[in-house]
Scaffold this motif. Structure first.
Motif, PDB file in Angstrom:
ATOM      1  N   ALA A  45      -6.727  -7.692  -5.491  1.00 11.03           N
ATOM      2  CA  ALA A  45      -6.213  -9.009  -5.879  1.00 11.03           C
ATOM      3  C   ALA A  45      -4.771  -8.933  -6.362  1.00 11.03           C
ATOM      4  O   ALA A  45      -4.080  -9.952  -6.404  1.00 11.03           O
ATOM      5  CB  ALA A  45      -7.100  -9.617  -6.960  1.00 11.03           C
ATOM      6  N   GLU A  46      -4.333  -7.739  -6.738  1.00  7.67           N
ATOM      7  CA  GLU A  46      -2.973  -7.572  -7.261  1.00  7.67           C
ATOM      8  C   GLU A  46      -1.935  -7.298  -6.172  1.00  7.67           C
ATOM      9  O   GLU A  46      -0.756  -7.124  -6.465  1.00  7.67           O
ATOM     10  CB  GLU A  46      -2.953  -6.422  -8.266  1.00  7.67           C
ATOM     11  N   LEU A  47      -2.371  -7.238  -4.911  1.00 13.42           N
ATOM     12  CA  LEU A  47      -1.451  -6.907  -3.819  1.00 13.42           C
ATOM     13  C   LEU A  47      -0.740  -8.145  -3.282  1.00 13.42           C
ATOM     14  O   LEU A  47      -1.277  -9.249  -3.270  1.00 13.42           O
ATOM     15  CB  LEU A  47      -2.222  -6.244  -2.670  1.00 13.42           C
ATOM     16  N   ASP A  48       0.479  -7.910  -2.824  1.00 14.86           N
ATOM     17  CA  ASP A  48       1.246  -8.941  -2.126  1.00 14.86           C
ATOM     18  C   ASP A  48       1.665  -8.338  -0.793  1.00 14.86           C
ATOM     19  O   ASP A  48       2.553  -7.485  -0.733  1.00 14.86           O
ATOM     20  CB  ASP A  48       2.478  -9.351  -2.937  1.00 14.86           C
ATOM     21  N   ILE A  49       1.011  -8.781   0.287  1.00 12.08           N
ATOM     22  CA  ILE A  49       1.251  -8.209   1.614  1.00 12.08           C
ATOM     23  C   ILE A  49       2.108  -9.167   2.427  1.00 12.08           C
ATOM     24  O   ILE A  49       1.800 -10.356   2.544  1.00 12.08           O
ATOM     25  CB  ILE A  49      -0.079  -7.935   2.339  1.00 12.08           C
ATOM     26  N   SER A  50       3.211  -8.645   2.986  1.00 14.22           N
ATOM     27  CA  SER A  50       4.123  -9.492   3.778  1.00 14.22           C
ATOM     28  C   SER A  50       3.442  -9.963   5.052  1.00 14.22           C
ATOM     29  O   SER A  50       2.560  -9.287   5.596  1.00 14.22           O
ATOM     30  CB  SER A  50       5.399  -8.726   4.110  1.00 14.22           C
ATOM     31  N   ALA A  67       6.433  -0.418  -3.818  1.00 13.56           N
ATOM     32  CA  ALA A  67       6.041  -0.976  -2.527  1.00 13.56           C
ATOM     33  C   ALA A  67       5.651   0.141  -1.576  1.00 13.56           C
ATOM     34  O   ALA A  67       6.152   1.269  -1.660  1.00 13.56           O
ATOM     35  CB  ALA A  67       7.169  -1.810  -1.936  1.00 13.56           C
ATOM     36  N   PHE A  68       4.764  -0.214  -0.656  1.00 15.15           N
ATOM     37  CA  PHE A  68       4.327   0.695   0.399  1.00 15.15           C
ATOM     38  C   PHE A  68       4.716   0.056   1.733  1.00 15.15           C
ATOM     39  O   PHE A  68       4.358  -1.090   2.017  1.00 15.15           O
ATOM     40  CB  PHE A  68       2.810   0.903   0.323  1.00 15.15           C
ATOM     41  N   HIS A  84     -11.792  -9.984   3.320  1.00 14.33           N
ATOM     42  CA  HIS A  84     -11.823 -11.402   3.703  1.00 14.33           C
ATOM     43  C   HIS A  84     -10.591 -12.161   3.244  1.00 14.33           C
ATOM     44  O   HIS A  84     -10.687 -13.290   2.788  1.00 14.33           O
ATOM     45  CB  HIS A  84     -13.081 -12.077   3.134  1.00 14.33           C
ATOM     46  N   LYS A  85      -9.452 -11.537   3.394  1.00 13.34           N
ATOM     47  CA  LYS A  85      -8.204 -12.205   3.069  1.00 13.34           C
ATOM     48  C   LYS A  85      -7.440 -12.485   4.362  1.00 13.34           C
ATOM     49  O   LYS A  85      -7.550 -11.752   5.333  1.00 13.34           O
ATOM     50  CB  LYS A  85      -7.348 -11.320   2.143  1.00 13.34           C
ATOM     51  N   SER A  86      -6.618 -13.535   4.370  1.00 13.65           N
ATOM     52  CA  SER A  86      -5.822 -13.880   5.545  1.00 13.65           C
ATOM     53  C   SER A  86      -4.995 -12.692   5.980  1.00 13.65           C
ATOM     54  O   SER A  86      -4.434 -11.964   5.153  1.00 13.65           O
ATOM     55  CB  SER A  86      -4.901 -15.066   5.225  1.00 13.65           C
ATOM     56  N   THR A  87      -4.926 -12.475   7.286  1.00 15.88           N
ATOM     57  CA  THR A  87      -4.182 -11.330   7.815  1.00 15.88           C
ATOM     58  C   THR A  87      -2.677 -11.552   7.842  1.00 15.88           C
ATOM     59  O   THR A  87      -1.925 -10.650   8.184  1.00 15.88           O
ATOM     60  CB  THR A  87      -4.640 -11.019   9.255  1.00 15.88           C
ATOM     61  N   GLY A  88      -2.250 -12.758   7.509  1.00 19.48           N
ATOM     62  CA  GLY A  88      -0.810 -13.013   7.508  1.00 19.48           C
ATOM     63  C   GLY A  88      -0.242 -13.266   8.887  1.00 19.48           C
ATOM     64  O   GLY A  88       0.954 -13.315   9.063  1.00 19.48           O
TER      65      GLY A  88
END
Length: 375
Positions: A45-50, A67-68, A84-88
């Motif tokens: 939940a703490e991740l921010d994926i571009s 960042a990775f 189950h999170k949006s793949t962006g």
């Protein structure tokens, strides 16, 4: 699930090869690929994926600024799906992946760029130029005149009496435009400028001694004066500066610091566009002059005669400069004229071709004079 990439700690420019792992507990950890040291471990939940955009690198960002980075987009998409999170894979990615839409977008960009250069930039430059106050025009003209006097012009060698005669000749014409602060000055053009006339933004019009000597009648000089007044009325010099500045900005924005050859090839359209603008300005000034001559009851042929004489003189100078074993300084005026006629007869006459017209800042002389005398 393991993803290969690079780790940035967010505190320095250093990075290292790393592995991002989704643990059985549902938490994400990043470990140093070499030492296997755990660099960070957080809840998903703490991740921010571009978002995904084509095959460009993706970033997994953490709350502490680290960042990775990875180019394994498929693995990142699978990682997101696992919880189950949006793949962006948003709208940009879908558009970028659709070749038909990419082709349409490319065509639209070309149309917008060309349309902007041909119509938008001149219209914008004209709007800006006519909003500038007179003191700005005075400043630009003073700086320009100072540079020309230092680098190209010499003091006029016309006598005070001759200059007074010319000023009296021009005065009735200038008086017809009281809204413009018009004035005429004289300079010696020398080898670099020769027979010419210029209009500065503040309304100053420069005649070179050579242009005065080349003209044979007052009507010819008035025709040129009207042409230069047209440049002042339409603020062509300012519009040219603004247009070139806008095109230069767009060029630098698009091209950046390319190689010299790349700059040359990509800059050719910019060069051609600015030349086209200059030809348009000359045509507008020609129309202004023709309308003035008609109103004043002066035959348009006066302008045509002087321009043809100017073209012949310029061509003569080119032919003599290119001729071998010719001492120009030793030639009398009669000998110079005879030599020009000989060189032209030998096949040195200029062909007013489309390429010469395309690469010129002025319209082709033949077509220009035809247009000028047309009803």
């Amino acid at each position: 699930m393991t993803i290969k990439g690079r780790w940035f700690d967010g505190k320095s420019s250093k990075s290292c090869d790393a592995l991002l792992v989704l643990n059985d507990t549902g938490r994400i950890s990043v470990t140093d690929a070499a030492s296997h040291e755990v660099l960070i471990e957080v809840d998903t939940a703490e991740l921010d994926i571009s978002s995904r955009l084509g095959n460009s690198a993706r970033f997994v960002r953490f709350a502490n600024g680290s960042a990775f980075e990875t180019v394994d987009n498929a693995a990142v998409d699978a990682l997101q799906k696992s919880w189950h999170k949006s793949t962006g894979q948003g709208l940009l990615h879908k558009l970028e992946s659709h070749l038909g839409l990419v082709a349409v977008a490319a065509i639209l960009v070309i149309v917008l760029v060309v349309g902007g250069a041909v119509y938008g930039v001149p219209a914008t430059a004209r709007l800006i130029a006519f909003q500038l106050p007179q003191n700005t025009l005075d400043t630009v003209a003073a700086e320009t005149m100072g540079i020309l006097d230092r680098t190209h012009f010499d003091d006029s060698e016309l006598s005070d009496e001759r200059q007074a005669q010319l000023q009296a000749e021009f005065k009735p014409v200038l008086a017809q435009y009281p809204d413009m602060p018009l004035k005429v000055e004289f300079r010696k053009g020398g080898d670099s400028i020769g027979a010419n006339a210029f209009a500065l933004p503040d309304g100053t019009i420069i005649f070179t001694d050579e242009m005065i000597e080349l003209s044979q009648t007052a009507a010819e000089r008035i025709a040129v004066l009207a042409h230069e007044i047209g440049h002042v009325a339409e603020r062509h010099s300012l519009r040219a500066v603004i247009q070139n500045a806008v095109l230069g900005f767009v060029y630098v924005t698009l091209v950046g610091d390319g190689t010299a050859m790349g700059d040359l090839l990509i800059g050719l359209p910019v060069l051609a566009t600015t030349m086209s603008y200059s030809r348009d300005h000359e045509t507008e000034a020609d129309v202004f002059s023709a309308q003035f001559l008609d109103h004043a009851g002066i035959e348009r042929q006066a302008f045509v005669d002087l321009m043809q004489r100017l073209g012949d003189t310029m061509r003569c100078n080119e032919l003599i400069d290119d001729a071998k074993d010719v001492d120009e300084d030793a030639l009398s005026d009669t000998e110079r004229l005879a030599l020009c006629e000989t060189l032209i007869a030998e096949g040195g006459d200029e062909d007013d071709s489309q390429w010469q017209d395309y690469l010129s800042t002025h319209p082709g002389l033949k077509q220009r004079l035809i247009d000028f005398t047309a009803e």
